[in-house]
Design a protein around this motif. Structure first.
Motif, PDB file in Angstrom:
ATOM      1  N   VAL A 122      -3.627  -2.982 -61.270  1.00  0.00           N
ATOM      2  CA  VAL A 122      -4.263  -1.769 -60.740  1.00  0.00           C
ATOM      3  C   VAL A 122      -5.777  -1.950 -60.662  1.00  0.00           C
ATOM      4  O   VAL A 122      -6.416  -1.533 -59.688  1.00  0.00           O
ATOM      5  N   LEU A 123      -6.375  -2.584 -61.673  1.00  0.00           N
ATOM      6  CA  LEU A 123      -7.822  -2.809 -61.665  1.00  0.00           C
ATOM      7  C   LEU A 123      -8.232  -3.702 -60.496  1.00  0.00           C
ATOM      8  O   LEU A 123      -9.175  -3.385 -59.756  1.00  0.00           O
ATOM      9  N   PHE A 124      -7.532  -4.819 -60.308  1.00  0.00           N
ATOM     10  CA  PHE A 124      -7.852  -5.712 -59.198  1.00  0.00           C
ATOM     11  C   PHE A 124      -7.650  -5.002 -57.857  1.00  0.00           C
ATOM     12  O   PHE A 124      -8.464  -5.145 -56.935  1.00  0.00           O
ATOM     13  N   GLY A 125      -6.540  -4.251 -57.742  1.00  0.00           N
ATOM     14  CA  GLY A 125      -6.274  -3.541 -56.496  1.00  0.00           C
ATOM     15  C   GLY A 125      -7.324  -2.495 -56.194  1.00  0.00           C
ATOM     16  O   GLY A 125      -7.734  -2.319 -55.032  1.00  0.00           O
ATOM     17  N   ALA A 132     -13.420  -3.394 -49.918  1.00  0.00           N
ATOM     18  CA  ALA A 132     -12.594  -3.982 -48.857  1.00  0.00           C
ATOM     19  C   ALA A 132     -13.451  -4.711 -47.823  1.00  0.00           C
ATOM     20  O   ALA A 132     -14.422  -4.162 -47.304  1.00  0.00           O
ATOM     21  N   GLY A 133     -13.088  -5.971 -47.557  1.00  0.00           N
ATOM     22  CA  GLY A 133     -13.799  -6.764 -46.568  1.00  0.00           C
ATOM     23  C   GLY A 133     -15.011  -7.483 -47.084  1.00  0.00           C
ATOM     24  O   GLY A 133     -15.595  -8.315 -46.361  1.00  0.00           O
ATOM     25  N   ARG A 134     -15.420  -7.222 -48.328  1.00  0.00           N
ATOM     26  CA  ARG A 134     -16.599  -7.872 -48.901  1.00  0.00           C
ATOM     27  C   ARG A 134     -16.160  -8.950 -49.899  1.00  0.00           C
ATOM     28  O   ARG A 134     -14.981  -9.138 -50.150  1.00  0.00           O
ATOM     29  N   TRP A 135     -17.161  -9.654 -50.481  1.00  0.00           N
ATOM     30  CA  TRP A 135     -16.827 -10.845 -51.279  1.00  0.00           C
ATOM     31  C   TRP A 135     -15.960 -10.550 -52.512  1.00  0.00           C
ATOM     32  O   TRP A 135     -15.100 -11.390 -52.858  1.00  0.00           O
ATOM     33  N   PRO A 136     -16.117  -9.393 -53.245  1.00  0.00           N
ATOM     34  CA  PRO A 136     -15.183  -9.158 -54.362  1.00  0.00           C
ATOM     35  C   PRO A 136     -13.729  -9.056 -53.900  1.00  0.00           C
ATOM     36  O   PRO A 136     -12.816  -9.553 -54.569  1.00  0.00           O
ATOM     37  N   ASP A 137     -13.533  -8.429 -52.741  1.00  0.00           N
ATOM     38  CA  ASP A 137     -12.182  -8.313 -52.187  1.00  0.00           C
ATOM     39  C   ASP A 137     -11.623  -9.686 -51.826  1.00  0.00           C
ATOM     40  O   ASP A 137     -10.478 -10.020 -52.166  1.00  0.00           O
ATOM     41  N   ARG A 138     -12.426 -10.503 -51.181  1.00  0.00           N
ATOM     42  CA  ARG A 138     -11.951 -11.834 -50.763  1.00  0.00           C
ATOM     43  C   ARG A 138     -11.668 -12.728 -51.977  1.00  0.00           C
ATOM     44  O   ARG A 138     -10.665 -13.453 -52.008  1.00  0.00           O
ATOM     45  N   LEU A 139     -12.536 -12.663 -52.976  1.00  0.00           N
ATOM     46  CA  LEU A 139     -12.355 -13.498 -54.162  1.00  0.00           C
ATOM     47  C   LEU A 139     -11.081 -13.107 -54.907  1.00  0.00           C
ATOM     48  O   LEU A 139     -10.283 -13.977 -55.309  1.00  0.00           O
ATOM     49  N   LEU A 140     -10.889 -11.813 -55.102  1.00  0.00           N
ATOM     50  CA  LEU A 140      -9.701 -11.355 -55.822  1.00  0.00           C
ATOM     51  C   LEU A 140      -8.431 -11.593 -55.008  1.00  0.00           C
ATOM     52  O   LEU A 140      -7.368 -11.836 -55.592  1.00  0.00           O
ATOM     53  N   LEU A 143      -7.331 -15.075 -55.854  1.00  0.00           N
ATOM     54  CA  LEU A 143      -6.732 -15.115 -57.180  1.00  0.00           C
ATOM     55  C   LEU A 143      -5.333 -14.501 -57.167  1.00  0.00           C
ATOM     56  O   LEU A 143      -4.387 -15.046 -57.760  1.00  0.00           O
ATOM     57  N   VAL A 144      -5.192 -13.375 -56.495  1.00  0.00           N
ATOM     58  CA  VAL A 144      -3.890 -12.700 -56.399  1.00  0.00           C
ATOM     59  C   VAL A 144      -2.887 -13.582 -55.670  1.00  0.00           C
ATOM     60  O   VAL A 144      -1.711 -13.659 -56.058  1.00  0.00           O
ATOM     61  N   LEU A 145      -3.327 -14.265 -54.628  1.00  0.00           N
ATOM     62  CA  LEU A 145      -2.430 -15.157 -53.890  1.00  0.00           C
ATOM     63  C   LEU A 145      -1.955 -16.308 -54.771  1.00  0.00           C
ATOM     64  O   LEU A 145      -0.779 -16.718 -54.699  1.00  0.00           O
ATOM     65  N   VAL A 146      -2.840 -16.829 -55.610  1.00  0.00           N
ATOM     66  CA  VAL A 146      -2.454 -17.901 -56.536  1.00  0.00           C
ATOM     67  C   VAL A 146      -1.392 -17.388 -57.510  1.00  0.00           C
ATOM     68  O   VAL A 146      -0.375 -18.054 -57.753  1.00  0.00           O
ATOM     69  N   PHE A 147      -1.613 -16.220 -58.087  1.00  0.00           N
ATOM     70  CA  PHE A 147      -0.639 -15.645 -59.015  1.00  0.00           C
ATOM     71  C   PHE A 147       0.698 -15.368 -58.323  1.00  0.00           C
ATOM     72  O   PHE A 147       1.763 -15.557 -58.911  1.00  0.00           O
TER      73      PHE A 147
END
Length: 328
Positions: A122-125, A132-140, A143-147
């Motif tokens: 929930v925190l990451f989401g 949305a669309g900025r670097w924190p969104d892209r970075l997370l 990470l989410v895709l790896v998990f």
């Protein structure tokens, strides 16, 4: 419908559904287990190194395996109606005792993994939706895709290599320090140290799922009329995000929790084996390897009951998150 009325309706509906569901699960699992080659007598004979045909016949008669399949099923259901899960032929102990010894460990592991998945998911989401669309969104999202794409057992093994072998920060096996008497916060800290890695291995996939669900739900909620109304009233943006957006976005997440509980129970088999965690997952694996069908049926029965009760609790939670939801 009031909260008490909604609660009573959900509890009555759950009580009506439990009995036929449990009986159906037991009958289905009982017949599926008959398709497994061999039985506990074969396993015990193989472990002993030698056994005569008379000895194996006497063992099957003592366990009741010499009876027709339908007779065995009726006997099991009759004993179950008296809350008797039978005895484990492999361990020569009541199934209830074996499950009671292992159940707390599995519940602790599942609760820890589920809490970790919900908190970080929930925190990451939420962060991804806000940025949305900025670097924190892209970075997370990376990470989410790896998990999401990495098996939990592989993450567990890599975590052992990193945190146990290389860094020596966390233990790699067991559930508590052996030979040391601890109490209070020392005991909690010791258990948490052993719990962290298996919880991460079990929760990694669900962190990714809940993060993506939360992000999508929050982006959808933010475009709805009640969000614009809340902003027009002059509410603080943090209040709007947490009280209105996040609360409504949690509904699909909590729905998936109920669906994923069975996956958590299944994942416990692998995680408990990798980390040497004493729980029902390892007990189920031992029952399968030993063809101990009484024990395996007991584990399946309790696991199914746990899933049903949890889904009823989630229905109640939905009513609290969104009072517009009525129990049907």
């Amino acid at each position: 419908m009031g909260v008490l009325d909604r609660t009573g309706t959900i509890l009555r509906r759950t009580a009506i559904q439990v009995l036929p569901t449990m009986v159906g699960i037991i009958i289905l699992c009982f017949f599926l287990l008959q398709l497994v080659p061999g039985d506990v007598a074969d396993v015990l004979a193989g472990e002993s190194g030698s056994a005569t045909a008379e000895t194996m016949a006497a063992l099957r008669a003592r366990i009741g395996l010499d009876q027709p399949v339908l007779t065995q099923l009726v006997t099991y259901l009759t004993n179950l109606a008296q809350l008797d899960l039978g005895r484990s032929a492999r361990f020569n102990l009541p199934v209830t005792q074996l499950i009671a010894e292992r159940l707390p460990g599995t519940l602790l592991l599942m609760l820890s993994a589920l809490s970790m998945a919900l908190v970080f998911g929930v925190l990451f989401g939420w962060i991804m939706a806000v940025f949305a669309g900025r670097w924190p969104d892209r970075l997370l999202q990376v990470l989410v895709l790896v998990f999401y794409s990495t098996p939990g057992f592989w993450i567990g093994l890599m975590a052992i290599v990193l945190f146990s072998v290389k860094l020596g920060w966390l233990p790699s096996n067991g559930s508590m320090t052996v030979g040391v008497t601890l109490s209070g916060w020392d005991l909690i800290a010791d258990r948490a140290k052993y719990l962290l890695l298996p919880s991460l291995a079990m929760a990694s996939f669900f962190i990714a799922v809940y993060a993506r669900l939360t992000r999508a739900a929050m982006l959808e909620v933010q475009g709805q009329d009640f969000m614009r109304t809340a902003a027009a009233k002059g509410l603080h943006p943090a209040v709007i995000q947490f009280r209105h957006a996040l609360r409504n976005a949690l509904i699909p997440v909590t729905t998936m929790v109920g669906l994923h509980l069975g996956n958590l129970l299944g994942g416990a088999v692998v995680v408990e084996t990798v980390y040497g965690w004493p729980g029902m997952g390892r007990l189920a694996l031992e029952a399968v390897l030993g063809r101990d069908f009484n024990l395996l049926l007991g584990v399946l029965l309790l696991s199914s009951l746990l899933v049903i009760v949890t889904n009823a609790a989630i229905d109640l939670l939905h009513g609290w998150l969104d009072p517009r939801i009525e129990a049907h």
